[in-house]
Motif scaffolding. Structure first.
Motif, short mmCIF file in Angstrom:
data_model
loop_
_atom_site.label_atom_id
_atom_site.label_comp_id
_atom_site.label_asym_id
_atom_site.label_seq_id
_atom_site.Cartn_x
_atom_site.Cartn_y
_atom_site.Cartn_z
N VAL A 133 -14.71 17.45 10.15
CA VAL A 133 -14.76 16.03 10.50
C VAL A 133 -13.87 15.22 9.56
O VAL A 133 -13.11 14.35 10.01
CB VAL A 133 -16.22 15.53 10.45
N ALA A 134 -13.95 15.50 8.25
CA ALA A 134 -13.13 14.77 7.29
C ALA A 134 -11.64 15.01 7.54
O ALA A 134 -10.83 14.08 7.47
CB ALA A 134 -13.50 15.18 5.86
N LYS A 135 -11.29 16.22 7.84
CA LYS A 135 -9.87 16.56 8.09
C LYS A 135 -9.34 15.84 9.33
O LYS A 135 -8.23 15.29 9.33
CB LYS A 135 -9.73 18.07 8.26
N LEU A 136 -10.13 15.82 10.40
CA LEU A 136 -9.70 15.15 11.63
C LEU A 136 -9.57 13.64 11.44
O LEU A 136 -8.63 13.02 11.95
CB LEU A 136 -10.69 15.46 12.77
N LEU A 137 -10.51 13.06 10.70
CA LEU A 137 -10.45 11.63 10.46
C LEU A 137 -9.24 11.25 9.61
O LEU A 137 -8.56 10.25 9.87
CB LEU A 137 -11.74 11.16 9.77
N ARG A 138 -8.97 12.04 8.57
CA ARG A 138 -7.81 11.74 7.72
C ARG A 138 -6.50 11.85 8.49
O ARG A 138 -5.57 11.07 8.27
CB ARG A 138 -7.80 12.68 6.51
N ARG A 139 -6.44 12.81 9.40
CA ARG A 139 -5.22 12.96 10.19
C ARG A 139 -5.07 11.83 11.20
O ARG A 139 -3.97 11.30 11.39
CB ARG A 139 -5.24 14.31 10.91
N LYS A 140 -6.16 11.43 11.84
CA LYS A 140 -6.09 10.41 12.88
C LYS A 140 -5.74 9.04 12.30
O LYS A 140 -4.91 8.30 12.86
CB LYS A 140 -7.42 10.34 13.64
N PHE A 141 -6.37 8.67 11.17
CA PHE A 141 -6.17 7.34 10.60
C PHE A 141 -5.22 7.34 9.41
O PHE A 141 -5.11 6.34 8.71
CB PHE A 141 -7.52 6.75 10.18
N ASN A 142 -4.58 8.48 9.16
CA ASN A 142 -3.60 8.59 8.08
C ASN A 142 -4.21 8.20 6.74
O ASN A 142 -3.66 7.38 5.97
CB ASN A 142 -2.38 7.71 8.38
N ILE A 143 -5.37 8.76 6.45
CA ILE A 143 -6.08 8.48 5.21
C ILE A 143 -5.68 9.52 4.17
O ILE A 143 -5.87 10.72 4.38
CB ILE A 143 -7.61 8.52 5.43
N PRO A 144 -5.11 9.11 3.04
CA PRO A 144 -4.65 10.08 2.04
C PRO A 144 -5.82 10.79 1.36
O PRO A 144 -6.85 10.18 1.08
CB PRO A 144 -3.87 9.22 1.04
N LYS A 145 -5.63 12.07 1.10
CA LYS A 145 -6.65 12.84 0.40
C LYS A 145 -6.44 12.76 -1.11
O LYS A 145 -7.39 12.81 -1.88
CB LYS A 145 -6.61 14.30 0.86
N PRO A 187 -4.26 10.54 -4.19
CA PRO A 187 -5.24 10.83 -5.24
C PRO A 187 -6.67 10.64 -4.75
O PRO A 187 -6.91 9.81 -3.86
CB PRO A 187 -4.89 9.83 -6.34
N LYS A 188 -7.57 11.40 -5.33
CA LYS A 188 -8.95 11.37 -4.88
C LYS A 188 -9.58 10.01 -5.16
O LYS A 188 -10.41 9.54 -4.39
CB LYS A 188 -9.73 12.47 -5.58
N TYR A 189 -9.20 9.39 -6.27
CA TYR A 189 -9.76 8.10 -6.66
C TYR A 189 -8.65 7.05 -6.69
O TYR A 189 -7.54 7.32 -7.16
CB TYR A 189 -10.45 8.19 -8.02
N VAL A 190 -8.96 5.86 -6.21
CA VAL A 190 -7.97 4.78 -6.17
C VAL A 190 -7.61 4.33 -7.59
O VAL A 190 -6.45 4.10 -7.90
CB VAL A 190 -8.51 3.60 -5.34
N ASN A 191 -8.62 4.18 -8.43
CA ASN A 191 -8.41 3.76 -9.81
C ASN A 191 -9.57 4.26 -10.66
O ASN A 191 -10.47 4.97 -10.17
CB ASN A 191 -8.25 2.24 -9.92
N TYR A 227 -13.33 0.06 -2.74
CA TYR A 227 -12.14 0.51 -3.46
C TYR A 227 -11.01 1.01 -2.54
O TYR A 227 -9.86 1.03 -2.96
CB TYR A 227 -12.50 1.63 -4.45
N GLY A 228 -11.35 1.44 -1.34
CA GLY A 228 -10.31 2.03 -0.50
C GLY A 228 -10.28 1.54 0.92
O GLY A 228 -9.88 2.26 1.82
N ARG A 229 -10.66 0.27 1.13
CA ARG A 229 -10.72 -0.24 2.49
C ARG A 229 -9.32 -0.38 3.10
O ARG A 229 -9.17 -0.28 4.31
CB ARG A 229 -11.45 -1.58 2.55
N GLU A 230 -8.28 -0.65 2.24
CA GLU A 230 -6.93 -0.74 2.79
C GLU A 230 -6.47 0.58 3.39
O GLU A 230 -5.70 0.61 4.35
CB GLU A 230 -5.95 -1.18 1.70
N GLU A 231 -6.95 1.68 2.82
CA GLU A 231 -6.58 3.00 3.32
C GLU A 231 -7.63 3.57 4.28
O GLU A 231 -7.54 4.72 4.68
CB GLU A 231 -6.39 3.97 2.14
N LYS A 232 -8.63 2.75 4.60
CA LYS A 232 -9.68 3.13 5.54
C LYS A 232 -10.46 4.36 5.07
O LYS A 232 -10.93 5.17 5.88
CB LYS A 232 -9.09 3.41 6.92
N ARG A 233 -10.63 4.48 3.75
CA ARG A 233 -11.36 5.64 3.21
C ARG A 233 -12.82 5.64 3.64
O ARG A 233 -13.45 6.70 3.71
CB ARG A 233 -11.28 5.63 1.67
N HIS A 234 -13.36 4.44 3.88
CA HIS A 234 -14.78 4.37 4.25
C HIS A 234 -15.03 4.96 5.64
O HIS A 234 -16.17 5.25 5.98
CB HIS A 234 -15.27 2.93 4.21
#
Length: 313
Positions: free
Chosen positions: A215-227, A229-233, A284-291
């Protein structure tokens, strides 16, 4: 620095870079972000406090159950059994059965034939002194609710010669000498007993991990969410570590107090963990749609746990 500033002023001029209205809007935006940064900890604290309050108010430990009977036999003759629950327990110092739906891993009995059998057992019981050195098997905690609202908690056991139980409130022990009732009770617990071995748990865990990864892999691919760096800051990393540390502490405390047996406590704990995780990822990651990953993964996790509990029960 002074040389660079003088050169920049010479090229661009010494006039203000921003108009007064623009400067005002920028200051308002900065202040707004500063205020908003305080909202998320307050929301998290409020969610935890409300959850704990609900647990205290509606939880089974907040319900005082009293009985007015002199003996179990008298109560069984005067009232009808509404329902009862049962769970295996070899520990004499604890009681794990409770109201139907509140305890994880127990069996609930509401059928007329089951209630009639237990009523006969209680009616034909006689007071006795229990031998603590007696070898027993099929030890069960039994929570019984009568139609008049009274509740009793029994420690029931079987041995080669008799069926017996102890009233947890009065500490009076009883035994039933009827072999037919003892046999019927044994058949009841064997018919409803559920066992799950380690291979089943490992299989479920592997499937659960694979589904979460997929599920995480499909979501990251669909919405172009970077894996990475793991943490934004550093703030993001610190918040995640704090949440994990608190989760371990709460699991430890829940285990010591036996709260993980309660459906309400486990559900509330999962809700707080999931909501806190989503809030951190969003902040912390709403711009990248991490949520998105946290939200969808949490939904999948809850569905998987629900299927697992349905499989157990």
């Amino acid at each position: 620095m002074t040389f660079f500033k003088n050169k920049l002023d010479k090229e661009l001029g010494e006039a203000p870079r921003f108009s007064q209205p623009l400067q005002k809007r920028i200051l308002q935006h900065v202040k707004h972000n500063t205020r908003r940064s305080r909202q998320y900890p307050l929301i998290a604290i409020g969610a935890v406090m409300i959850t704990l309050l609900l647990l205290y108010v509606i939880g089974p430990w907040g319900q005082v159950e009293t009985t007015k009977h002199a003996t179990i036999v008298e109560l069984a003759e005067q009232a009808e059994i509404k329902q009862f629950t049962m769970v295996q327990n070899w520990d004499e110092e604890s009681f794990k059965a409770g109201r139907a739906g509140w305890i994880i891993g127990q069996q609930a009995y509401k059928e007329e034939s089951e209630r009639k059998l237990l009523k006969q057992i209680l009616q034909q019981a006689t007071i006795t002194l229990r031998d603590n050195n007696l070898t027993t098997y099929a030890n069960r905690d039994v929570w019984v609710e009568f139609d008049n609202g009274q509740v009793i908690k029994l420690k029931m056991y079987l041995n080669d010669t008799e069926l017996g139980f102890t009233d947890q409130q009065t500490k009076i022990s009883y035994k039933v000498k009827d072999e037919n009732l003892a046999s019927a009770y044994k058949n009841l617990i064997q018919r409803s007993e559920f066992t799950i071995n380690s291979s089943d748990l490992i299989t479920f865990l592997v499937i659960f991990i694979f589904i979460g990864w997929l599920v995480a892999k499909l979501l990251r691919r669909k919405f172009n969410i970077p894996k990475e760096p793991k943490y934004v800051n550093e703030g993001h990393q610190r918040s995640v570590y704090i949440l994990k540390f608190l989760n371990v502490i709460f699991i430890f405390l829940f285990s010591i107090n036996g709260w993980l047996l309660y459906t309400a406590a486990t559900s509330a704990f999962l809700a707080v963990v999931i909501i806190s995780s989503i809030m951190i990822e969003y902040y912390y990651g709403r711009e990248e749609k991490r949520h998105y990953v946290s939200i969808i993964s949490s939904i999948v996790m809850l569905l998987a746990f629900f299927i697992f509990f349905m499989y157990i029960f």
